[in-house]
Scaffold this active site. Structure first.
Site, mmCIF file in Angstrom:
data_model
loop_
_atom_site.group_PDB
_atom_site.id
_atom_site.type_symbol
_atom_site.label_atom_id
_atom_site.label_comp_id
_atom_site.label_asym_id
_atom_site.label_seq_id
_atom_site.Cartn_x
_atom_site.Cartn_y
_atom_site.Cartn_z
ATOM 1 C CG ASP A 50 -0.256 -0.273 2.536
ATOM 2 O OD1 ASP A 50 0.983 -0.291 2.573
ATOM 3 O OD2 ASP A 50 -0.955 -0.469 3.545
ATOM 4 C CG ASN A 58 -8.529 -0.254 12.163
ATOM 5 O OD1 ASN A 58 -7.633 -0.955 11.714
ATOM 6 N ND2 ASN A 58 -9.034 0.764 11.497
ATOM 7 C CD GLU A 67 -8.505 1.914 7.723
ATOM 8 O OE1 GLU A 67 -8.433 1.022 8.587
ATOM 9 O OE2 GLU A 67 -7.947 3.015 7.845
HETATM 10 C C1 GLP Z 1 -0.263 1.045 8.463
HETATM 11 C C2 GLP Z 1 -0.047 0.147 7.246
HETATM 12 C C3 GLP Z 1 -0.281 -1.306 7.566
HETATM 13 C C4 GLP Z 1 0.402 -1.670 8.849
HETATM 14 C C5 GLP Z 1 -0.188 -0.874 9.981
HETATM 15 C C6 GLP Z 1 0.354 -1.224 11.339
HETATM 16 O O1 GLP Z 1 -1.532 1.560 8.574
HETATM 17 N N1 GLP Z 1 -0.843 0.509 6.141
HETATM 18 O O2 GLP Z 1 0.165 -2.096 6.469
HETATM 19 O O3 GLP Z 1 0.272 -3.034 9.098
HETATM 20 O O4 GLP Z 1 0.070 0.487 9.718
HETATM 21 O O5 GLP Z 1 1.437 -0.429 11.657
HETATM 22 P P1 GLP Z 1 2.446 -0.698 12.832
HETATM 23 O O6 GLP Z 1 3.253 -1.873 12.408
HETATM 24 O O7 GLP Z 1 3.263 0.549 12.916
HETATM 25 O O8 GLP Z 1 1.637 -0.952 14.037
#
Ligand code: GLP
Length: 235
Positions: free
Chosen positions: A63, A130, A137
């Protein structure tokens, strides 16, 4: 789904890197699906230190914020270069283009590129608090293909820590859809820290719901989830 419980973040990162390494050794021309966020940073650190030949690897990222300039140090393009690609040479690397003038056309290009590469062999995933995966989402319905998405308030808040302030977080993103993720031959999920314990529990609940996109992974035949004790609800 298989769960591996590690003591802490460092062990989890090493364990994740070992799994990616095994994939590359077994198939040196693997197509890897890569993730961003803070969780896989340790995995990339271990991976780039491995004595491995990455020269036949194709990498596709999950993404990207939209719109965002690649030079922005919060873009996922920048993140991947900073954490991995400046250290290793891969055959090809691709990420949804946050600068594309036409989001829809960019999403179609991306799906086609992955398909032409032969599909993803191993997809690395983090988890949103979430329950999101990539930027899929929680919603009434989830998209199959790569698509543009409006970020939820909770994701904007969770990701604000990386930006100057909440207002600076882009409101949209381009993300692989659930179809793109589920088509990966193998999936490796990483979750670290207390704030992921709830979503990890829901992932293993035996119930599938679009309110927790990660719960859909229960329908995939080859998923390994690596958690540390905190994300496993033990600490
Ligand atoms: C972002 C990314 C996700 C990722 C998530 C969790 O929103 N788009 O791909 O898994 O954050 O992030 P973190 O690993 O910093 O908790």
């Amino acid at each position: 789904m298989k769960k591996i419980v590690c003591k802490n973040y460092d062990e989890l990162s090493k364990c994740g890197a070992d799994i990616v390494t095994a994939q590359i050794k077994a198939k040196p021309d693997s197509v890897l699906g890569l993730a961003t966020g803070s969780t896989p940073i340790g995995l990339y650190k271990y991976l780039r230190e491995m004595p491995l030949d990455f020269s036949n690897i194709s990498a596709y990222n999950l993404d990207e914020y939209y719109p965002i300039e690649k030079a922005n140090d919060q873009s996922y393009a920048y993140f991947m270069n900073d954490n991995l690609f400046q250290y290793i040479t891969v055959k090809s690397k691709d990420i949804p283009n946050g600068e594309a003038p036409d989001a829809e056309a960019e999403c179609r290009r991306y799906d086609k590129a992955i398909e032409q590469a032969g599909g993803i062999d191993l997809q690395v995933l983090g988890l949103g608090v979430n329950g999101h995966i990539g930027f899929n989402e929680p919603a009434k319905a989830l998209s199959v293909g790569t698509h543009a998405v409006d970020l939820t308030e909770s994701t904007i808040e969770a990701n604000a820590r990386f930006f100057a302030n909440k207002e600076a977080v882009p409101r949209r993103a381009l993300t692989l859809g659930l179809g793109g993720i589920m088509k990966a031959k193998k999936i490796l999920v990483l979750a670290s820290g207390k704030n992921k314990a709830d979503v990890v529990k829901k992932m293993f609940s035996g119930e599938v719901t679009t309110d927790v996109p990660a719960s859909l992974l229960q329908l995939h035949g080859d998923v390994t989830v690596i958690v540390d004790e905190e994300a496993n609800g033990e600490a």
